[in-house]
Design a protein around this motif. Structure first.
Motif, mmCIF file in Angstrom:
data_model
loop_
_atom_site.group_PDB
_atom_site.id
_atom_site.type_symbol
_atom_site.label_atom_id
_atom_site.label_comp_id
_atom_site.label_asym_id
_atom_site.label_seq_id
_atom_site.Cartn_x
_atom_site.Cartn_y
_atom_site.Cartn_z
ATOM 1 N N ASP A 11 0.827 -1.202 0.000
ATOM 2 C CA ASP A 11 0.000 0.000 0.000
ATOM 3 C C ASP A 11 0.863 1.255 0.000
ATOM 4 O OD1 ASP A 11 -2.298 1.508 0.044
ATOM 5 O OD2 ASP A 11 -2.546 1.391 2.214
ATOM 6 N N VAL A 12 1.911 1.244 -0.839
ATOM 7 C CA VAL A 12 2.781 2.412 -0.979
ATOM 8 C C VAL A 12 3.041 2.638 -2.465
ATOM 9 C CG1 VAL A 12 3.933 2.176 1.268
ATOM 10 C CG2 VAL A 12 4.870 0.994 -0.725
ATOM 11 N N ALA A 13 3.456 3.837 -2.807
ATOM 12 C CA ALA A 13 3.777 4.151 -4.195
ATOM 13 C C ALA A 13 4.989 3.326 -4.636
ATOM 14 C CB ALA A 13 4.069 5.639 -4.335
ATOM 15 N N PRO A 14 5.068 2.972 -5.922
ATOM 16 C CA PRO A 14 6.189 2.163 -6.401
ATOM 17 C C PRO A 14 7.565 2.728 -6.055
ATOM 18 C CG PRO A 14 4.500 2.293 -8.090
ATOM 19 C CD PRO A 14 4.085 3.229 -6.983
ATOM 20 N N ASP A 15 7.719 4.051 -6.129
ATOM 21 C CA ASP A 15 9.035 4.631 -5.828
ATOM 22 C C ASP A 15 9.363 4.529 -4.335
ATOM 23 O OD1 ASP A 15 6.961 6.508 -5.365
ATOM 24 O OD2 ASP A 15 8.386 8.166 -5.410
ATOM 25 N N VAL A 16 8.341 4.557 -3.485
ATOM 26 C CA VAL A 16 8.553 4.401 -2.040
ATOM 27 C C VAL A 16 8.963 2.963 -1.740
ATOM 28 C CG1 VAL A 16 7.440 4.484 0.226
ATOM 29 C CG2 VAL A 16 6.944 6.260 -1.470
ATOM 30 N N LEU A 17 8.315 2.012 -2.408
ATOM 31 C CA LEU A 17 8.669 0.609 -2.224
ATOM 32 C C LEU A 17 10.099 0.352 -2.699
ATOM 33 C CD1 LEU A 17 7.650 -2.185 -1.332
ATOM 34 C CD2 LEU A 17 6.936 -2.567 -3.701
ATOM 35 N N ASP A 18 10.442 0.907 -3.855
ATOM 36 C CA ASP A 18 11.810 0.745 -4.383
ATOM 37 C C ASP A 18 12.840 1.318 -3.414
ATOM 38 O OD1 ASP A 18 10.653 -0.360 -6.603
ATOM 39 O OD2 ASP A 18 11.077 1.315 -7.945
ATOM 40 N N ALA A 19 12.531 2.464 -2.826
ATOM 41 C CA ALA A 19 13.469 3.092 -1.885
ATOM 42 C C ALA A 19 13.618 2.262 -0.612
ATOM 43 C CB ALA A 19 12.990 4.500 -1.542
ATOM 44 N N ALA A 20 12.541 1.606 -0.192
ATOM 45 C CA ALA A 20 12.560 0.850 1.061
ATOM 46 C C ALA A 20 13.272 -0.489 0.936
ATOM 47 C CB ALA A 20 11.135 0.632 1.562
ATOM 48 N N ILE A 21 13.049 -1.203 -0.172
ATOM 49 C CA ILE A 21 13.621 -2.553 -0.286
ATOM 50 C C ILE A 21 14.390 -2.789 -1.579
ATOM 51 C CG2 ILE A 21 11.852 -3.564 1.205
ATOM 52 C CD1 ILE A 21 10.487 -4.634 -1.330
ATOM 53 N N GLY A 22 14.457 -1.782 -2.440
ATOM 54 C CA GLY A 22 15.150 -1.927 -3.716
ATOM 55 C C GLY A 22 14.207 -2.401 -4.808
ATOM 56 N N PRO A 23 14.489 -2.003 -6.047
ATOM 57 C CA PRO A 23 13.642 -2.427 -7.165
ATOM 58 C C PRO A 23 13.933 -3.876 -7.557
ATOM 59 C CG PRO A 23 15.488 -1.151 -7.977
ATOM 60 C CD PRO A 23 15.579 -1.117 -6.476
ATOM 61 N N PRO A 24 13.033 -4.492 -8.313
ATOM 62 C CA PRO A 24 13.295 -5.867 -8.762
ATOM 63 C C PRO A 24 14.306 -5.873 -9.904
ATOM 64 C CG PRO A 24 11.192 -5.122 -9.616
ATOM 65 C CD PRO A 24 11.713 -4.020 -8.747
ATOM 66 N N ARG A 25 15.496 -6.381 -9.640
ATOM 67 C CA ARG A 25 16.549 -6.427 -10.669
ATOM 68 C C ARG A 25 16.778 -7.842 -11.192
ATOM 69 N NH1 ARG A 25 19.024 -2.601 -6.938
ATOM 70 N NH2 ARG A 25 19.052 -0.547 -7.907
ATOM 71 N N ILE A 26 16.019 -8.809 -10.653
ATOM 72 C CA ILE A 26 16.194 -10.209 -11.025
ATOM 73 C C ILE A 26 14.977 -10.670 -11.818
ATOM 74 C CG2 ILE A 26 16.473 -12.556 -10.126
ATOM 75 C CD1 ILE A 26 17.614 -11.246 -7.558
ATOM 76 N N ALA A 27 15.231 -11.349 -12.936
ATOM 77 C CA ALA A 27 14.166 -11.951 -13.733
ATOM 78 C C ALA A 27 14.335 -13.460 -13.667
ATOM 79 C CB ALA A 27 14.247 -11.469 -15.177
ATOM 80 N N LEU A 28 13.294 -14.159 -13.204
ATOM 81 C CA LEU A 28 13.352 -15.611 -13.038
ATOM 82 C C LEU A 28 12.426 -16.315 -14.030
ATOM 83 C CD1 LEU A 28 13.104 -15.753 -9.134
ATOM 84 C CD2 LEU A 28 15.182 -15.931 -10.513
ATOM 85 N N ASN A 29 12.832 -17.500 -14.473
ATOM 86 C CA ASN A 29 12.008 -18.332 -15.349
ATOM 87 C C ASN A 29 11.544 -17.594 -16.605
ATOM 88 O OD1 ASN A 29 11.936 -20.644 -13.439
ATOM 89 N ND2 ASN A 29 10.796 -19.197 -12.167
ATOM 90 N N THR A 30 12.471 -16.886 -17.216
ATOM 91 C CA THR A 30 12.136 -16.058 -18.382
ATOM 92 C C THR A 30 11.694 -16.879 -19.592
ATOM 93 O OG1 THR A 30 14.481 -15.993 -18.979
ATOM 94 C CG2 THR A 30 13.633 -14.145 -17.669
ATOM 95 N N ALA A 31 12.019 -18.170 -19.613
ATOM 96 C CA ALA A 31 11.593 -19.017 -20.735
ATOM 97 C C ALA A 31 10.073 -19.129 -20.800
ATOM 98 C CB ALA A 31 12.226 -20.407 -20.613
ATOM 99 N N SER A 32 9.395 -18.891 -19.669
ATOM 100 C CA SER A 32 7.933 -18.974 -19.639
ATOM 101 C C SER A 32 7.263 -17.616 -19.842
ATOM 102 C CB SER A 32 7.474 -19.560 -18.296
ATOM 103 O OG SER A 32 7.981 -20.864 -18.112
ATOM 104 N N ALA A 33 8.063 -16.584 -20.068
ATOM 105 C CA ALA A 33 7.494 -15.246 -20.267
ATOM 106 C C ALA A 33 6.661 -15.220 -21.540
ATOM 107 C CB ALA A 33 8.605 -14.214 -20.334
ATOM 108 N N ARG A 34 5.679 -14.348 -21.569
ATOM 109 C CA ARG A 34 4.794 -14.235 -22.733
ATOM 110 C C ARG A 34 5.296 -13.203 -23.734
ATOM 111 N NH1 ARG A 34 -1.185 -16.042 -21.960
ATOM 112 N NH2 ARG A 34 -0.695 -17.999 -20.939
ATOM 113 N N GLY A 35 6.528 -12.804 -23.557
ATOM 114 C CA GLY A 35 7.167 -11.856 -24.457
ATOM 115 C C GLY A 35 8.666 -11.942 -24.268
#
Length: 197
Positions: free
Chosen positions: A113-137
């Protein structure tokens, strides 16, 4: 500062302790996609390529402040992960092992329940992509970052075991080790429909 989270209708509420976060990643696996779709929340939870933004953390760092009686559980198979959601509005919350002794929960960032930039500042942005072979793009894989992320999770799990914090898991009853809610296992047909999207 604790990070608040809630289900879509606001019945289930809680807080996340930023210091309990292991890492953050976007998972494109078929199971994460099926979980969101099984609850009818695919468009709200999944990014355009089918990714789920997950906060990997110590369960002891999460607490429910309201509506814990509305926390429900499903599993895609009889031995699969326990996937938690709100019964009131089918909002996906996170996933855990079936074994409460494993101090890990993957909380969906969309619940916060926080803005995306507040969440990124608190715990860091998502820099890891997992299981990309199943991505739809087209999604670039991040093998080096994923390896470091896994190491952070392993280190966090070991620290929790050594400190005794692994015993505190809000998704399981402390006395009996039973899940907070009885898991509903999807039928093969339900799972197939969820996977098709």
């Amino acid at each position: 500062m604790a990070i608040p989270f809630h289900c879509r209708c606001g019945t289930v509420r809680g807080e996340i302790e930023p210091g309990a976060v292991y890492t953050r990643a976007v998972c494109y696996c078929r199971d994460c996609q099926a979980f969101a779709r099984a609850l009818g929340r695919g468009p709200e939870v999944l990014d355009p390529n089918g990714g789920t933004d997950i906060i990997a953390m110590l369960p002891a760092g999460l607490r429910f402040t309201a509506g814990s009686g509305q926390v429900a559980c499903l599993s895609l198979s009889p031995k699969g992960l326990l996937r938690w959601h709100s019964a009131c509005c089918n909002t996906p919350i996170g996933n855990t092992s079936r074994d409460p002794k494993l101090p890990y929960v993957g909380v969906l960032a969309r619940c916060t329940d926080v803005a995306p930039d507040v969440l990124d500042a608190a715990i860091g942005p998502p820099r890891i992509a997992l299981n990309t072979a199943s991505a739809r793009g087209e999604v670039a894989s991040t093998p080096v970052r994923a390896a470091f992320g896994i190491l952070r999770i392993v280190w966090g799990v070991l620290r929790a075991k050594l400190s005794g914090r692994h015993r505190d898991n809000p998704f399981f009853d402390a006395a009996t080790s039973r899940p907070l809610a009885e898991p509903r296992v999807l039928t093969r047909q339900e799972r197939a429909e969820a996977e098709r999207g």
